[in-house]
Design an enzyme around this catalytic site. Structure first.
Site, PDB file in Angstrom:
ATOM      1  N   ASP A 123      -1.404  -3.570  11.601  1.00  0.00           N
ATOM      2  CA  ASP A 123      -2.749  -4.108  11.395  1.00  0.00           C
ATOM      3  C   ASP A 123      -3.703  -3.164  12.097  1.00  0.00           C
ATOM      4  O   ASP A 123      -3.382  -2.632  13.172  1.00  0.00           O
ATOM      5  CB  ASP A 123      -2.877  -5.519  11.967  1.00  0.00           C
ATOM      6  N   LYS A 167       0.469   3.869   2.845  1.00  0.00           N
ATOM      7  CA  LYS A 167       1.097   3.556   4.135  1.00  0.00           C
ATOM      8  C   LYS A 167       2.598   3.823   4.078  1.00  0.00           C
ATOM      9  O   LYS A 167       3.194   4.302   5.044  1.00  0.00           O
ATOM     10  CB  LYS A 167       0.873   2.078   4.486  1.00  0.00           C
ATOM     11  N   ARG A 191      -3.103   5.053  13.121  1.00  0.00           N
ATOM     12  CA  ARG A 191      -1.864   4.616  12.456  1.00  0.00           C
ATOM     13  C   ARG A 191      -0.744   5.634  12.669  1.00  0.00           C
ATOM     14  O   ARG A 191       0.388   5.274  12.945  1.00  0.00           O
ATOM     15  CB  ARG A 191      -2.111   4.413  10.960  1.00  0.00           C
ATOM     16  N   ASN A 237       0.842  -1.191   0.000  1.00  0.00           N
ATOM     17  CA  ASN A 237       0.000   0.000   0.000  1.00  0.00           C
ATOM     18  C   ASN A 237       0.885   1.252   0.000  1.00  0.00           C
ATOM     19  O   ASN A 237       1.546   1.580   0.982  1.00  0.00           O
ATOM     20  CB  ASN A 237      -0.886  -0.076   1.256  1.00  0.00           C
TER      21      ASN A 237
END
Ligand code: IMP
Length: 203
Positions: free
Chosen positions: A71, A14, A183, A11
């Site tokens: 996660d 990210k 995150r 990704n």
């Protein structure tokens, strides 16, 4: 020479996010696109921490480099913390963001405003090939609205309003969301361990 760390994700968003958080540190961050044969690690853990560690261990083992994995998911109070680790496949098919969001909205449609609390949670793990393991968590509390608002972000962002705001995380800029997100918080908590050159740290 900069230490190389592999982020266990394909990704791009990210990778950019962790890159922004680690900017200014002597760390070279690479993504799994550099390892096309890397295994897809099934998220079989019961917690975000377990899943992040499973992925980081597998990728550190495969690449021989320190690996970071995360996660995350949405935990809804009225659903006893679900979808939780099942957030990406809540409606049955992995990664169907629209169907997942629609299902959660339907499940909480009768829940009154005062009981629509929810939070996003994220675990971020760093595993060194020599065996050192670190895992940290971050969360952002808020509540669920009844209709989608905003076009940014992904997943459940259009229905999640963080505490202290009156916009959804889909109505925030990436930088605004990073500053308060689960995150962002987890990656920032992991940064000191990443800086400590984990490939030279023994368990
Ligand atoms: P994963 O951590 O990439 O496995 O993501 C798990 C799932 O949780 C995603 O597919 C989304 O449904 C949800 N999720 C995780 N973080 C966010 C976020 O920041 N906004 C909206 N949904 C999220």
């Amino acid at each position: 020479m900069a230490d190389t760390i592999v982020l266990a994700t394909r990704n791009e968003a990210k990778l950019r996010e962790l890159g922004r958080i680690l900017a200014g540190n002597p760390v070279e961050l690479i993504g799994l696109d550099k390892f096309p044969d890397a295994p897809d690690v099934p998220e079989t853990g019961a917690t975000f921490e377990e899943n992040a560690l499973l992925k980081a261990r597998a990728i550190a083992g495969f690449t021989g480099l320190p690996a970071v994995a995360d996660d995350s998911g949405l935990c809804v109070d009225a659903l006893n913390g679900m979808p939780g680790v099942l957030s990406a496949r809540w409606a049955g098919r992995h990664g169907d963001d629209q169907a997942n969001l629609d299902l959660v909205l339907a499940q909480v449609s009768d829940i009154p405003d005062r009981r629509r609390g929810a939070h996003f949670a994220c675990a971020a793990a760093l595993v060194a090939p020599a065996g050192a393991e670190y895992v940290v968590t971050g969360r952002v509390d808020g509540w669920l609205i009844r209709e989608r608002r905003g076009s940014g972000g992904f997943g459940y962002d259009p229905i999640f309003v963080p505490d202290g705001f009156n916009v959804t995380t889909a109505e925030m800029t990436p930088a605004e969301k990073d500053a308060i997100s689960h995150r962002g918080r987890a990656f920032r908590a992991l940064a000191p361990f990443v800086r400590a050159a984990p490939d030279r740290v023994n368990p």
